[in-house]
Scaffold this motif. Structure first.
Motif, PDB file in Angstrom:
ATOM      1  N   PRO A 124       0.787  -1.242   0.000  1.00 15.09           N
ATOM      2  CA  PRO A 124       0.000   0.000   0.000  1.00 15.09           C
ATOM      3  C   PRO A 124       0.815   1.286   0.000  1.00 15.09           C
ATOM      4  O   PRO A 124       0.326   2.324  -0.439  1.00 15.09           O
ATOM      5  N   GLU A 125       2.053   1.257   0.459  1.00 18.54           N
ATOM      6  CA  GLU A 125       2.817   2.501   0.564  1.00 18.54           C
ATOM      7  C   GLU A 125       3.586   2.861  -0.709  1.00 18.54           C
ATOM      8  O   GLU A 125       4.248   3.897  -0.755  1.00 18.54           O
ATOM      9  N   THR A 126       3.479   2.068  -1.753  1.00 13.11           N
ATOM     10  CA  THR A 126       4.222   2.353  -2.985  1.00 13.11           C
ATOM     11  C   THR A 126       3.411   3.240  -3.924  1.00 13.11           C
ATOM     12  O   THR A 126       2.178   3.327  -3.836  1.00 13.11           O
ATOM     13  N   HIS A 127       4.129   3.889  -4.819  1.00 10.88           N
ATOM     14  CA  HIS A 127       3.472   4.721  -5.830  1.00 10.88           C
ATOM     15  C   HIS A 127       2.699   3.854  -6.827  1.00 10.88           C
ATOM     16  O   HIS A 127       1.672   4.276  -7.348  1.00 10.88           O
ATOM     17  N   LEU A 128       3.207   2.668  -7.086  1.00 10.95           N
ATOM     18  CA  LEU A 128       2.519   1.751  -7.991  1.00 10.95           C
ATOM     19  C   LEU A 128       1.147   1.382  -7.441  1.00 10.95           C
ATOM     20  O   LEU A 128       0.156   1.349  -8.192  1.00 10.95           O
ATOM     21  N   ALA A 129       1.074   1.135  -6.141  1.00 12.60           N
ATOM     22  CA  ALA A 129      -0.212   0.787  -5.517  1.00 12.60           C
ATOM     23  C   ALA A 129      -1.201   1.930  -5.645  1.00 12.60           C
ATOM     24  O   ALA A 129      -2.383   1.713  -5.946  1.00 12.60           O
ATOM     25  N   ALA A 130      -0.729   3.156  -5.415  1.00  8.80           N
ATOM     26  CA  ALA A 130      -1.610   4.320  -5.540  1.00  8.80           C
ATOM     27  C   ALA A 130      -2.107   4.472  -6.976  1.00  8.80           C
ATOM     28  O   ALA A 130      -3.283   4.776  -7.213  1.00  8.80           O
ATOM     29  N   SER A 131      -1.228   4.253  -7.930  1.00  4.78           N
ATOM     30  CA  SER A 131      -1.615   4.379  -9.346  1.00  4.78           C
ATOM     31  C   SER A 131      -2.613   3.304  -9.756  1.00  4.78           C
ATOM     32  O   SER A 131      -3.625   3.593 -10.408  1.00  4.78           O
ATOM     33  N   VAL A 132      -2.339   2.070  -9.389  1.00  2.00           N
ATOM     34  CA  VAL A 132      -3.238   0.960  -9.747  1.00  2.00           C
ATOM     35  C   VAL A 132      -4.589   1.136  -9.077  1.00  2.00           C
ATOM     36  O   VAL A 132      -5.642   0.951  -9.702  1.00  2.00           O
ATOM     37  N   ASN A 133      -4.572   1.528  -7.799  1.00  2.00           N
ATOM     38  CA  ASN A 133      -5.812   1.753  -7.069  1.00  2.00           C
ATOM     39  C   ASN A 133      -6.632   2.860  -7.730  1.00  2.00           C
ATOM     40  O   ASN A 133      -7.840   2.745  -7.892  1.00  2.00           O
ATOM     41  N   PHE A 134      -5.973   3.940  -8.122  1.00  2.00           N
ATOM     42  CA  PHE A 134      -6.655   5.055  -8.778  1.00  2.00           C
ATOM     43  C   PHE A 134      -7.272   4.615 -10.105  1.00  2.00           C
ATOM     44  O   PHE A 134      -8.423   4.948 -10.402  1.00  2.00           O
ATOM     45  N   ILE A 135      -6.531   3.875 -10.908  1.00  2.00           N
ATOM     46  CA  ILE A 135      -7.035   3.427 -12.214  1.00  2.00           C
ATOM     47  C   ILE A 135      -8.247   2.508 -12.034  1.00  2.00           C
ATOM     48  O   ILE A 135      -9.274   2.676 -12.711  1.00  2.00           O
ATOM     49  N   ILE A 136      -8.155   1.548 -11.132  1.00  2.00           N
ATOM     50  CA  ILE A 136      -9.268   0.620 -10.903  1.00  2.00           C
ATOM     51  C   ILE A 136     -10.508   1.377 -10.428  1.00  2.00           C
ATOM     52  O   ILE A 136     -11.611   1.178 -10.929  1.00  2.00           O
ATOM     53  N   TYR A 137     -10.306   2.267  -9.446  1.00  2.00           N
ATOM     54  CA  TYR A 137     -11.432   3.037  -8.906  1.00  2.00           C
ATOM     55  C   TYR A 137     -12.056   3.929  -9.965  1.00  2.00           C
ATOM     56  O   TYR A 137     -13.283   3.988 -10.098  1.00  2.00           O
ATOM     57  N   ASP A 138     -11.229   4.626 -10.739  1.00  2.00           N
ATOM     58  CA  ASP A 138     -11.776   5.534 -11.750  1.00  2.00           C
ATOM     59  C   ASP A 138     -12.497   4.803 -12.877  1.00  2.00           C
ATOM     60  O   ASP A 138     -13.524   5.281 -13.368  1.00  2.00           O
ATOM     61  N   VAL A 139     -11.990   3.667 -13.294  1.00  2.00           N
ATOM     62  CA  VAL A 139     -12.663   2.897 -14.354  1.00  2.00           C
ATOM     63  C   VAL A 139     -14.040   2.447 -13.873  1.00  2.00           C
ATOM     64  O   VAL A 139     -15.038   2.577 -14.591  1.00  2.00           O
ATOM     65  N   MET A 140     -14.109   1.953 -12.643  1.00  2.00           N
ATOM     66  CA  MET A 140     -15.406   1.518 -12.108  1.00  2.00           C
ATOM     67  C   MET A 140     -16.351   2.711 -11.931  1.00  2.00           C
ATOM     68  O   MET A 140     -17.542   2.614 -12.218  1.00  2.00           O
ATOM     69  N   LYS A 141     -15.820   3.840 -11.452  1.00  2.00           N
ATOM     70  CA  LYS A 141     -16.657   5.017 -11.233  1.00  2.00           C
ATOM     71  C   LYS A 141     -17.205   5.549 -12.563  1.00  2.00           C
ATOM     72  O   LYS A 141     -18.401   5.859 -12.661  1.00  2.00           O
ATOM     73  N   ILE A 142     -16.369   5.623 -13.581  1.00  2.00           N
ATOM     74  CA  ILE A 142     -16.823   6.093 -14.893  1.00  2.00           C
ATOM     75  C   ILE A 142     -17.871   5.138 -15.458  1.00  2.00           C
ATOM     76  O   ILE A 142     -18.868   5.581 -16.044  1.00  2.00           O
ATOM     77  N   PHE A 143     -17.673   3.838 -15.279  1.00  2.00           N
ATOM     78  CA  PHE A 143     -18.647   2.867 -15.764  1.00  2.00           C
ATOM     79  C   PHE A 143     -20.000   3.047 -15.077  1.00  2.00           C
ATOM     80  O   PHE A 143     -21.043   3.029 -15.728  1.00  2.00           O
ATOM     81  N   VAL A 144     -19.992   3.260 -13.765  1.00  2.00           N
ATOM     82  CA  VAL A 144     -21.244   3.458 -13.028  1.00  2.00           C
ATOM     83  C   VAL A 144     -21.933   4.744 -13.470  1.00  2.00           C
ATOM     84  O   VAL A 144     -23.138   4.769 -13.741  1.00  2.00           O
ATOM     85  N   LEU A 145     -21.179   5.834 -13.548  1.00  2.00           N
ATOM     86  CA  LEU A 145     -21.775   7.113 -13.942  1.00  2.00           C
ATOM     87  C   LEU A 145     -22.299   7.074 -15.377  1.00  2.00           C
ATOM     88  O   LEU A 145     -23.374   7.611 -15.672  1.00  2.00           O
ATOM     89  N   LEU A 146     -21.557   6.444 -16.268  1.00  2.00           N
ATOM     90  CA  LEU A 146     -22.008   6.314 -17.655  1.00  2.00           C
ATOM     91  C   LEU A 146     -23.266   5.465 -17.742  1.00  2.00           C
ATOM     92  O   LEU A 146     -24.201   5.793 -18.486  1.00  2.00           O
ATOM     93  N   SER A 147     -23.329   4.397 -16.966  1.00  2.00           N
ATOM     94  CA  SER A 147     -24.527   3.552 -16.953  1.00  2.00           C
ATOM     95  C   SER A 147     -25.737   4.326 -16.450  1.00  2.00           C
ATOM     96  O   SER A 147     -26.835   4.204 -17.001  1.00  2.00           O
ATOM     97  N   MET A 148     -25.542   5.135 -15.408  1.00  2.00           N
ATOM     98  CA  MET A 148     -26.643   5.943 -14.884  1.00  2.00           C
ATOM     99  C   MET A 148     -27.097   6.971 -15.925  1.00  2.00           C
ATOM    100  O   MET A 148     -28.306   7.174 -16.100  1.00  2.00           O
TER     101      MET A 148
END
Length: 79
Positions: A24-48
């Motif tokens: 969790p303390e690496t920059h890679l973890a922050a980047s991967v977490n951000f990408i996963i979260y944003d892809v899911m969020k965009i998918f939900v908002l687009l579906s709505m």
């Protein structure tokens, strides 16, 4: 009621740190977490958005649109 965005963040955290096993303390973890979260969020908002627009379009028939354009004479009123 569970807020959908907290649920998406929880899923992104579980995928990033649990499934992929990134520390969790690496920059890679922050980047991967951000990408996963944003892809899911965009998918939900687009579906709505698609659902709401489709629901609205059920009440707007082509005949109503034609009558509206005949009354307004196209874009002449705007310009």
């Amino acid at each position: 009621m569970v807020d959908i965005f907290y649920l998406l963040q929880w899923i992104a955290d579980k995928l990033t740190y649990g499934v992929f096993g990134i520390a969790p303390e690496t920059h890679l973890a922050a980047s991967v977490n951000f990408i996963i979260y944003d892809v899911m969020k965009i998918f939900v908002l687009l579906s709505m958005m698609i659902f709401v627009i489709s629901y609205i379009r059920t009440y707007i028939t082509p005949e109503k649109t034609r009558r509206l354009w005949e009354v307004r004479k196209g874009f002449d009123i705007i310009f």
